[in-house]
Design a protein around this motif. Sequence first.
Motif: not given
Length: 366
Positions: A47-52, A81-84, A103-113, A144-149
Amino acid sequence: MHVPFCAHHCGYCDFAVVAGRDELIDRYLDALEAELARLGEAASVETLFLGGGTPTHLAPEQLDRLLATLARWLPLHPQGEFTVEANPDTLSDDKVAVLARWGVNRVSLGAQSFASATLAVLERAHQPEAIAPAVQRVRRAGLMVSLDLIFGVPGQSLQDWRADLLQALSLQPDHLSTYGLTYEKGTPLWKQRRRGQLIPLSEADELTMYELAMDLLGERGFEHYEISNFAFSGRRSRHNQVYWANHAYHGFGLGAARYVHGVRSVNTRDLDGYLRKALAGESVTRASEQLAPEERARETLVVQLRRSDGIERAAFTEQTGFVLDELIGTRLTTLVEQGFLHDDGQHVCLTRRGKCVADAVIERLL
Ligand code: SF4
């Protein structure tokens, strides 16, 4: 892999981030490459996670270069699994295309609200209207999409939080993370609170919001698989499950943490120092610690209890060399009797009541 650059520093954030120093991005990519080159040879990863930070704050050609570097040094397993991580207002079609190509297959979106007022208190740079188009862009590329709240924000009512959850659900994410707002020392939000310029929500209100998330997301078929994380079946974050199992992981970039061969270490959070040392071929590690076996076992207990699967006794002993019941003794029985923990003889996990006060339960257990 940590990319510290952001368009703007949000009021609650205490990650290793830099805003307004974009002229350093290319040097940072050189430095990351130099840090990775210290591996000596490519290391295949699951797995890879590219974050910040905000990796998608980089221009498309910078993002392309970064992902090429990653593919060179940390080639991903074919079923990996490769998430950005991304912010809604930084995700153009060309950047999504770059992510998909590498090859990124997930994006984690900082929606927050989805409420402008809540985003304003958090000092987020994006507007609610940016979230749905960003989700659609990711979807169109087949990722794939992940949302942060975030809940428990000053001024946020239970109705506001319900509306946030419902709007998030209407976008049909594969995964949702819901975090209670924390006031990290030194952040602008912490200072405002100290000066009495904002009134934090009561613990009782925060708890009601957390329980609403559990109820609503549970009704919609989301599996509550970690204290703050919910996923549709088969869409858990494999990467984060490594942390919650207390297994080994690498970490590269400013302020990055790693846990390799039983040694925990963190990189410097000083950007100029990081660039100078990495480019000179020197170590960028700021501190490291070799945990004693019992400490490691206790740490494993703490992180594994965050999972709804909890701690599996036999696997725990195999991983740590310690018998769970000998580590925690009769405190386990007491917490089970009080309704905070569930114990079926094989697994120990938090009950719903226990999840609401997880930190206190873990403290008492240890
Ligand atoms: S965008 Fe994310 S990483 Fe950047 S300052 Fe805001 S919360 Fe922190």
